[in-house]
Write a protein that holds these residues in place. Sequence first.
Motif, PDB file in Angstrom:
ATOM      1  N   LEU A  47     -15.371  24.731  -7.676  1.00 30.97           N
ATOM      2  CA  LEU A  47     -16.185  23.610  -7.185  1.00 30.97           C
ATOM      3  C   LEU A  47     -15.495  22.271  -7.456  1.00 30.97           C
ATOM      4  N   VAL A  48     -14.802  22.193  -8.600  1.00 30.96           N
ATOM      5  CA  VAL A  48     -14.055  20.957  -8.915  1.00 30.96           C
ATOM      6  C   VAL A  48     -12.947  20.754  -7.873  1.00 30.96           C
ATOM      7  N   PHE A  49     -12.217  21.847  -7.570  1.00 27.53           N
ATOM      8  CA  PHE A  49     -11.142  21.729  -6.574  1.00 27.53           C
ATOM      9  C   PHE A  49     -11.699  21.405  -5.186  1.00 27.53           C
ATOM     10  N   LEU A  50     -12.861  21.968  -4.878  1.00 25.27           N
ATOM     11  CA  LEU A  50     -13.496  21.640  -3.582  1.00 25.27           C
ATOM     12  C   LEU A  50     -13.837  20.151  -3.539  1.00 25.27           C
ATOM     13  N   TYR A  51     -14.362  19.655  -4.655  1.00 25.66           N
ATOM     14  CA  TYR A  51     -14.703  18.239  -4.736  1.00 25.66           C
ATOM     15  C   TYR A  51     -13.455  17.372  -4.539  1.00 25.66           C
ATOM     16  N   LEU A  52     -12.371  17.737  -5.266  1.00 24.01           N
ATOM     17  CA  LEU A  52     -11.140  16.942  -5.175  1.00 24.01           C
ATOM     18  C   LEU A  52     -10.572  16.951  -3.759  1.00 24.01           C
ATOM     19  N   SER A  53     -10.628  18.114  -3.116  1.00 28.51           N
ATOM     20  CA  SER A  53     -10.033  18.213  -1.779  1.00 28.51           C
ATOM     21  C   SER A  53     -10.883  17.524  -0.709  1.00 28.51           C
ATOM     22  N   PRO A  56      -6.273  18.559   1.361  1.00 29.91           N
ATOM     23  CA  PRO A  56      -7.471  19.294   1.809  1.00 29.91           C
ATOM     24  C   PRO A  56      -7.172  20.517   2.664  1.00 29.91           C
ATOM     25  N   TYR A  57      -6.089  20.459   3.459  1.00 26.37           N
ATOM     26  CA  TYR A  57      -5.793  21.587   4.345  1.00 26.37           C
ATOM     27  C   TYR A  57      -5.565  22.876   3.560  1.00 26.37           C
ATOM     28  N   LEU A  58      -5.007  22.752   2.376  1.00 24.64           N
ATOM     29  CA  LEU A  58      -4.787  23.967   1.592  1.00 24.64           C
ATOM     30  C   LEU A  58      -5.788  24.156   0.469  1.00 24.64           C
ATOM     31  N   LEU A  59      -6.180  23.039  -0.157  1.00 19.13           N
ATOM     32  CA  LEU A  59      -7.075  23.205  -1.310  1.00 19.13           C
ATOM     33  C   LEU A  59      -8.482  23.649  -0.893  1.00 19.13           C
ATOM     34  N   ILE A  60      -8.929  23.311   0.304  1.00 13.95           N
ATOM     35  CA  ILE A  60     -10.263  23.785   0.724  1.00 13.95           C
ATOM     36  C   ILE A  60     -10.265  25.316   0.844  1.00 13.95           C
ATOM     37  N   ALA A  77       0.341  28.331  -7.381  1.00  9.54           N
ATOM     38  CA  ALA A  77      -0.027  27.665  -6.116  1.00  9.54           C
ATOM     39  C   ALA A  77      -0.910  26.456  -6.389  1.00  9.54           C
ATOM     40  N   LEU A  78      -1.872  26.633  -7.288  1.00  7.05           N
ATOM     41  CA  LEU A  78      -2.767  25.509  -7.607  1.00  7.05           C
ATOM     42  C   LEU A  78      -1.995  24.358  -8.242  1.00  7.05           C
ATOM     43  N   ALA A  79      -1.097  24.704  -9.168  1.00  9.49           N
ATOM     44  CA  ALA A  79      -0.302  23.650  -9.822  1.00  9.49           C
ATOM     45  C   ALA A  79       0.567  22.942  -8.784  1.00  9.49           C
ATOM     46  N   ALA A 137      -0.292  16.704  -4.345  1.00  7.98           N
ATOM     47  CA  ALA A 137      -1.312  15.709  -4.009  1.00  7.98           C
ATOM     48  C   ALA A 137      -1.198  14.496  -4.927  1.00  7.98           C
ATOM     49  N   LEU A 138      -0.641  14.735  -6.108  1.00  2.57           N
ATOM     50  CA  LEU A 138      -0.546  13.637  -7.083  1.00  2.57           C
ATOM     51  C   LEU A 138       0.799  12.913  -7.037  1.00  2.57           C
ATOM     52  N   VAL A 139       1.604  13.200  -6.022  1.00  2.00           N
ATOM     53  CA  VAL A 139       2.906  12.531  -5.868  1.00  2.00           C
ATOM     54  C   VAL A 139       2.783  11.007  -5.970  1.00  2.00           C
ATOM     55  N   PRO A 140       1.807  10.374  -5.275  1.00  2.00           N
ATOM     56  CA  PRO A 140       1.708   8.907  -5.365  1.00  2.00           C
ATOM     57  C   PRO A 140       1.365   8.406  -6.762  1.00  2.00           C
ATOM     58  N   ILE A 141       0.908   9.290  -7.643  1.00  2.00           N
ATOM     59  CA  ILE A 141       0.580   8.868  -9.010  1.00  2.00           C
ATOM     60  C   ILE A 141       1.729   9.209  -9.966  1.00  2.00           C
ATOM     61  N   ILE A 142       2.347  10.376  -9.760  1.00  2.00           N
ATOM     62  CA  ILE A 142       3.399  10.836 -10.687  1.00  2.00           C
ATOM     63  C   ILE A 142       4.712  10.072 -10.478  1.00  2.00           C
ATOM     64  N   GLN A 143       5.096   9.859  -9.221  1.00  2.00           N
ATOM     65  CA  GLN A 143       6.445   9.334  -8.961  1.00  2.00           C
ATOM     66  C   GLN A 143       6.668   7.839  -9.260  1.00  2.00           C
TER      67      GLN A 143
END
Lengths: 376, 95
Positions: A29-35, A42-46, A168-170, A176-182
């Motif tokens: 449910l957390v991953f659904l919320y994030l996606s 969203p295309y993959l995490l949903i 896969a989840l990692a 998805a977090l590329v704009p935050i990590i890089q």
Amino acid sequence: MIEAFSEFVSTIGLFSFTFKQFIMVIVSLVFLYLSIRKGYEPYLLIPISFGMLLVNLPLTDLMSIPVDQSNGGLLYYLYQGTSLGIYPPLIFLCLGAATDFGPLIANPKTILLGGAAQIGIFLAFFGALALNMTPQEAGAIGIIGGADGPTAIFLSTQLAPHLLSAIALAAYSYMALVPIIQPPIIRLLTTEAERKIEMVQLRDVSKTEKIVFPIMTTIFVVLLVPSSAPLIGMLMLGNLIKESGRVPQLTDTLQHSFMYIITILLGITVGAKADGNLLLTADTLIIFAMGVFAFAMGTASGVLMGKLMSKLSHGKINPMIGAAGVSAVPMAARVVQKEGQKANPSNYLLMHAMGPNVAGVIGSAVCAGILLSYLS
Amino acid sequence: MDQFTLMDGINLAIIGIVVVFSVLLLLMIAIELTAKLVNRKGETSQVGKERITAKNVQSVDKQHVAIITAVLNQEVNLKDYHIKVTRKKEVKKND
């Protein structure tokens, strides 16, 4: 009557709910919320998180193996496409049809940046080994640093299928977090003056060059690293279909319908492997920790290679484009563009960053081939 | 594989990095060679090596200014015009 009632009660999933399944439902449910809410891949995490939800609801038997005369579960059959390594190369086929290798062909030197960013894969591989993972598990974890979802899934199914869902989840979470990590890594390793460097306009690439490229790459790469053939072969076939210009319907199908069909199948079956007993372990924490380490090291090594190339070219290359070598097409290139514009509003680095970005896709597929040939 | 040690891991990492770079380096050379073969006439290979800037635009005659403006506005492709040599010469003269 009572017997019939108790038999009915035993078929109700609610009474068979275990604690681990409950936790996994919450995680899904957390991953659904994030996606959905935050738009994280969203295309993959949903589909992944919904598959995770489905398989952790008790008594569904969606992943049950066929025994004697009884059929297996729906997701068990769909999962064969993932476990046999069919879906990831098909995703690569679609990606090839959607990728323009023009920036890479126009500035071939940037291909080396795509190679440098793969160093993170091997550093994470070594780190996972040091944490007592098996070589196969370490290889599957290291490939997260390639920031390429289908490649990570492909290698996990071949080397460590029990880690598939966590890897896969990692991989998709970090993409998805590329704009935050890089950005912090880029800023840490480059000076203001380096970030301001404007790059020369790319040359035109002829149609012939674009047609020759996928054929030549397939021959070169597959001859040198044969185990990369499923990924590189499909990527280049998709690209050749697009660049040939002769089969627009095929190109359109690959870019849209087929891509989405395979994405749904891949996502839901990867999620279906997220069984609580397999995912809620210390290994998952190691995977997520090593994944972000691999990602950061890949970005750093790409930027450092960019700095070296910038020095050698007397400041004609903006070192930030090295960060795009981690694949994650096109998010990593977009990050470089944004950082470039922050330093110098008249700086347009997007097309220059697309070169290492698509080179990273080739580089990570080659790395997967190397790890596969050594560790399988 | 039971005997896989940390040293084997280091070896694999080094071999992996070397192989990736070798493959990509060869690919880079192959792309460069293809570009040279395909663009033997030099029509496209020269285009874009010299950045089109306001300075350049000032340095060429009116006809070229019109063409370059069209290129900058993405109305036409520079390679469709055989102005490359003339433009380069004039830029040098002005420099």
